[in-house]
Write a protein that holds these residues in place. Structure first.
Motif, PDB file in Angstrom:
ATOM      1  N   VAL A  31       8.142 -11.638 -29.421  1.00  0.00           N
ATOM      2  CA  VAL A  31       6.957 -12.523 -30.060  1.00  0.00           C
ATOM      3  C   VAL A  31       7.429 -13.861 -29.999  1.00  0.00           C
ATOM      4  CG1 VAL A  31       6.244 -13.611 -32.299  1.00  0.00           C
ATOM      5  CG2 VAL A  31       6.582 -10.814 -31.971  1.00  0.00           C
ATOM      6  N   ALA A  32       8.879 -14.233 -29.954  1.00  0.00           N
ATOM      7  CA  ALA A  32       9.220 -15.768 -29.954  1.00  0.00           C
ATOM      8  C   ALA A  32       9.165 -16.134 -28.627  1.00  0.00           C
ATOM      9  CB  ALA A  32      10.996 -15.559 -30.394  1.00  0.00           C
ATOM     10  N   ALA A  33       9.381 -15.228 -27.687  1.00  0.00           N
ATOM     11  CA  ALA A  33       9.126 -15.849 -25.993  1.00  0.00           C
ATOM     12  C   ALA A  33       7.728 -16.165 -25.935  1.00  0.00           C
ATOM     13  CB  ALA A  33       9.512 -14.891 -25.223  1.00  0.00           C
ATOM     14  N   GLN A  34       6.729 -15.257 -26.472  1.00  0.00           N
ATOM     15  CA  GLN A  34       5.460 -15.614 -26.373  1.00  0.00           C
ATOM     16  C   GLN A  34       4.984 -16.637 -26.935  1.00  0.00           C
ATOM     17  OE1 GLN A  34       3.161 -13.356 -24.641  1.00  0.00           O
ATOM     18  NE2 GLN A  34       1.056 -13.457 -25.518  1.00  0.00           N
ATOM     19  N   ALA A  35       5.467 -17.006 -28.196  1.00  0.00           N
ATOM     20  CA  ALA A  35       5.019 -18.078 -29.044  1.00  0.00           C
ATOM     21  C   ALA A  35       5.720 -19.483 -28.644  1.00  0.00           C
ATOM     22  CB  ALA A  35       5.154 -18.038 -30.424  1.00  0.00           C
ATOM     23  N   LYS A  36       6.862 -19.183 -27.636  1.00  0.00           N
ATOM     24  CA  LYS A  36       7.828 -20.474 -27.235  1.00  0.00           C
ATOM     25  C   LYS A  36       8.359 -21.018 -28.403  1.00  0.00           C
ATOM     26  CE  LYS A  36       5.036 -21.652 -23.003  1.00  0.00           C
ATOM     27  NZ  LYS A  36       4.281 -20.180 -23.120  1.00  0.00           N
ATOM     28  N   LYS A  80       0.426 -25.843 -36.238  1.00  0.00           N
ATOM     29  CA  LYS A  80       0.394 -25.203 -34.746  1.00  0.00           C
ATOM     30  C   LYS A  80       1.473 -24.203 -34.326  1.00  0.00           C
ATOM     31  CE  LYS A  80      -1.874 -29.312 -32.774  1.00  0.00           C
ATOM     32  NZ  LYS A  80      -1.821 -30.374 -31.693  1.00  0.00           N
ATOM     33  N   THR A  81       2.664 -24.475 -34.907  1.00  0.00           N
ATOM     34  CA  THR A  81       3.721 -23.171 -34.751  1.00  0.00           C
ATOM     35  C   THR A  81       3.310 -21.934 -35.426  1.00  0.00           C
ATOM     36  OG1 THR A  81       5.334 -25.026 -34.812  1.00  0.00           O
ATOM     37  CG2 THR A  81       5.879 -22.797 -35.054  1.00  0.00           C
ATOM     38  N   LYS A  82       2.601 -22.122 -36.565  1.00  0.00           N
ATOM     39  CA  LYS A  82       2.290 -20.951 -37.391  1.00  0.00           C
ATOM     40  C   LYS A  82       1.188 -20.234 -36.574  1.00  0.00           C
ATOM     41  CE  LYS A  82       1.685 -22.903 -41.424  1.00  0.00           C
ATOM     42  NZ  LYS A  82       1.533 -23.092 -42.809  1.00  0.00           N
ATOM     43  N   GLN A  83       0.206 -21.015 -36.064  1.00  0.00           N
ATOM     44  CA  GLN A  83      -0.707 -20.452 -35.325  1.00  0.00           C
ATOM     45  C   GLN A  83      -0.490 -19.726 -34.172  1.00  0.00           C
ATOM     46  OE1 GLN A  83      -3.653 -23.941 -34.796  1.00  0.00           O
ATOM     47  NE2 GLN A  83      -3.989 -23.943 -37.012  1.00  0.00           N
ATOM     48  N   ARG A  84       0.639 -20.153 -33.344  1.00  0.00           N
ATOM     49  CA  ARG A  84       0.983 -19.723 -32.207  1.00  0.00           C
ATOM     50  C   ARG A  84       1.698 -18.747 -32.410  1.00  0.00           C
ATOM     51  NH1 ARG A  84       3.213 -24.829 -30.694  1.00  0.00           N
ATOM     52  NH2 ARG A  84       5.268 -23.589 -30.740  1.00  0.00           N
ATOM     53  N   ILE A  85       2.613 -18.262 -33.441  1.00  0.00           N
ATOM     54  CA  ILE A  85       3.195 -17.155 -33.831  1.00  0.00           C
ATOM     55  C   ILE A  85       2.201 -16.056 -34.391  1.00  0.00           C
ATOM     56  CG2 ILE A  85       4.797 -16.135 -35.444  1.00  0.00           C
ATOM     57  CD1 ILE A  85       6.306 -18.702 -35.761  1.00  0.00           C
ATOM     58  N   GLU A  86       1.024 -16.519 -35.117  1.00  0.00           N
ATOM     59  CA  GLU A  86      -0.001 -15.571 -35.150  1.00  0.00           C
ATOM     60  C   GLU A  86      -0.603 -14.817 -34.221  1.00  0.00           C
ATOM     61  OE1 GLU A  86      -2.353 -17.639 -37.881  1.00  0.00           O
ATOM     62  OE2 GLU A  86      -1.416 -17.289 -40.026  1.00  0.00           O
ATOM     63  N   ARG A  87      -0.770 -15.782 -33.396  1.00  0.00           N
ATOM     64  CA  ARG A  87      -1.490 -15.378 -31.997  1.00  0.00           C
ATOM     65  C   ARG A  87      -0.675 -14.490 -31.408  1.00  0.00           C
ATOM     66  NH1 ARG A  87      -3.411 -19.764 -30.890  1.00  0.00           N
ATOM     67  NH2 ARG A  87      -1.746 -20.707 -29.523  1.00  0.00           N
ATOM     68  N   ALA A  88       0.505 -14.639 -31.140  1.00  0.00           N
ATOM     69  CA  ALA A  88       1.557 -13.806 -30.343  1.00  0.00           C
ATOM     70  C   ALA A  88       1.816 -12.650 -30.987  1.00  0.00           C
ATOM     71  CB  ALA A  88       2.654 -14.680 -30.327  1.00  0.00           C
ATOM     72  N   ILE A  89       1.780 -12.318 -32.428  1.00  0.00           N
ATOM     73  CA  ILE A  89       1.782 -11.115 -33.170  1.00  0.00           C
ATOM     74  C   ILE A  89       0.496 -10.451 -32.830  1.00  0.00           C
ATOM     75  CG2 ILE A  89       1.798 -10.220 -35.507  1.00  0.00           C
ATOM     76  CD1 ILE A  89       3.584 -12.372 -36.141  1.00  0.00           C
ATOM     77  N   GLU A  90      -0.744 -11.104 -32.870  1.00  0.00           N
ATOM     78  CA  GLU A  90      -1.714 -10.253 -32.662  1.00  0.00           C
ATOM     79  C   GLU A  90      -1.974  -9.857 -31.274  1.00  0.00           C
ATOM     80  OE1 GLU A  90      -6.514 -10.776 -33.122  1.00  0.00           O
ATOM     81  OE2 GLU A  90      -5.213 -12.307 -34.130  1.00  0.00           O
ATOM     82  N   GLU A  91      -1.614 -10.527 -30.350  1.00  0.00           N
ATOM     83  CA  GLU A  91      -1.941 -10.186 -28.813  1.00  0.00           C
ATOM     84  C   GLU A  91      -0.937  -9.110 -28.420  1.00  0.00           C
ATOM     85  OE1 GLU A  91      -1.201 -13.987 -27.064  1.00  0.00           O
ATOM     86  OE2 GLU A  91      -3.436 -14.520 -27.076  1.00  0.00           O
TER      87      GLU A  91
END
Length: 334
Positions: A9-14, A34-45
């Motif tokens: 998740v960390a790698a995907q969300a950078k 924006k950081t929260k949104q990237r993490i949310e998106r990575a978790i979902e994907e």
């Protein structure tokens, strides 16, 4: 199929693993949108599912409490457990609800099972039949609160109703309406259950306070399945009661069944008050006068008291037995 990890998740969300960890634990203080949104998106994907067991071991907390109720069929129990659950959800805790059926063996099983599952604390409607287990929890400094009941000589804090006052309010109302032959029925007192004994005591005190004779034959306790026969015996006395106090919702239900079977008119032939303001009391014909408990307040206070013990890790707080006042809901059955 490879298990998705927090590193993925960390790698995907950078972002760093610690940032993902903060996000999962809802620590957003210094985290941009924006950081929260990237993490949310990575978790979902990635379809990431947090390892709850691993997190619990690391945090030494399951963020779960156990609730062992005496009888889940009581309207009181349903409303109180709902309030407990609401309070726990607000505090980000889960609840596991177990029904002991007023059976000490089932209660023992659930206490041991829930502690084995490492729940953070327990709310118990105690049967009173597991004194050694109650004492062991005290010795272990394990967070526990009693609800609706106390156990003699066990130093566990409790939240309950002023039961003597509840019965007293009902008797006072009967007497104000000129009833003198007043009976009371409650569920079994075999296991010395606090509310039942205290309500009988409140009934007796109110009867004597008004100079009426206390007639032992007018006070009955029985299992719900035997209440119909108890009513047959009680109303078959040479001078039967002209009014009956139902000690809880289960008794009231059996009493109303009996009244219907015998085509008795309320209140002309039998006046009735029930302790516990069941949902049907206001629209039954005639509407039933009841003594209401503040169920949601009782459940909320019980949950908050336990969560406070868990958070502060202080199980040696001053012992308290907090009692809520009941309220008479005057309707047409008296």
């Amino acid at each position: 199929m490879k298990t998705v990890t927090i590193s993925d998740v960390a790698a995907q969300a950078k972002v760093s693993k610690s940032t993902v960890s903060q996000f999962l634990n809802k620590r957003y203080d210094y985290m941009g949108d924006k950081t929260k949104q990237r993490i949310e998106r990575a978790i979902e994907e990635l379809g990431y599912q947090p390892n709850i067991v691993a997190r619990s071991l690391k945090q030494k907390s399951t963020r779960t409490i156990g609730v062992i109720v005496a009888n889940i069929l009581h309207n009181f129990t349903t409303e109180v457990t709902r309030a407990i659950e609401d309070a726990c959800i607000s505090a980000d805790y889960h609840t596991i609800i177990c029904n002991a059926d007023d059976d000490p063996e089932k209660e023992k099983h659930y206490i041991e099972m829930l502690r084995a599952k490492q729940v953070d604390g327990l709310i118990i409607f105690p049967t009173g039949g597991n004194r050694d287990l109650y004492k062991k929890m005290l010795k272990d400094r394990y967070p526990v609160i009693f609800l609706d009941r106390k156990v003699e000589d066990i130093s566990i804090s409790s939240v309950l109703l002023d039961n003597e006052m509840a019965a007293g309010l009902a008797i006072e109302h009967f007497i104000q309406k000129d009833y003198q032959r007043i009976g009371m029925i409650t569920t079994s007192i075999m296991h010395h259950i606090t509310p039942r004994l205290e309500r009988i005591k409140g009934y007796e005190k109110a009867i004597r306070r008004h100079g009426l004779p206390f007639i032992e034959d007018y006070v009955k306790s029985a299992e719900p399945t035997n209440i119909q026969q108890v009513l047959e015996d009680l109303l078959g006395l040479e001078e039967p009661p002209e009014a009956i106090l139902a000690g809880n919702d289960l008794v009231l239900i059996e009493l109303l069944k009996y009244v219907k079977q015998k085509n008795l008119r309320i209140p002309e032939e039998l006046a009735i008050i029930g302790i516990d303001d069941v949902s049907f009391a206001s629209f039954y014909t005639p509407a039933i006068t009841t003594v209401a408990q503040p169920t949601f307040e009782i459940g909320k206070m019980g949950a908050e008291a336990l969560l406070n013990k868990i958070r502060t890790k202080n199980t040696e707080n001053e012992l308290f037995h907090y009692r809520f006042e009941p309220c008479l809901m005057v309707r047409d059955s008296v």
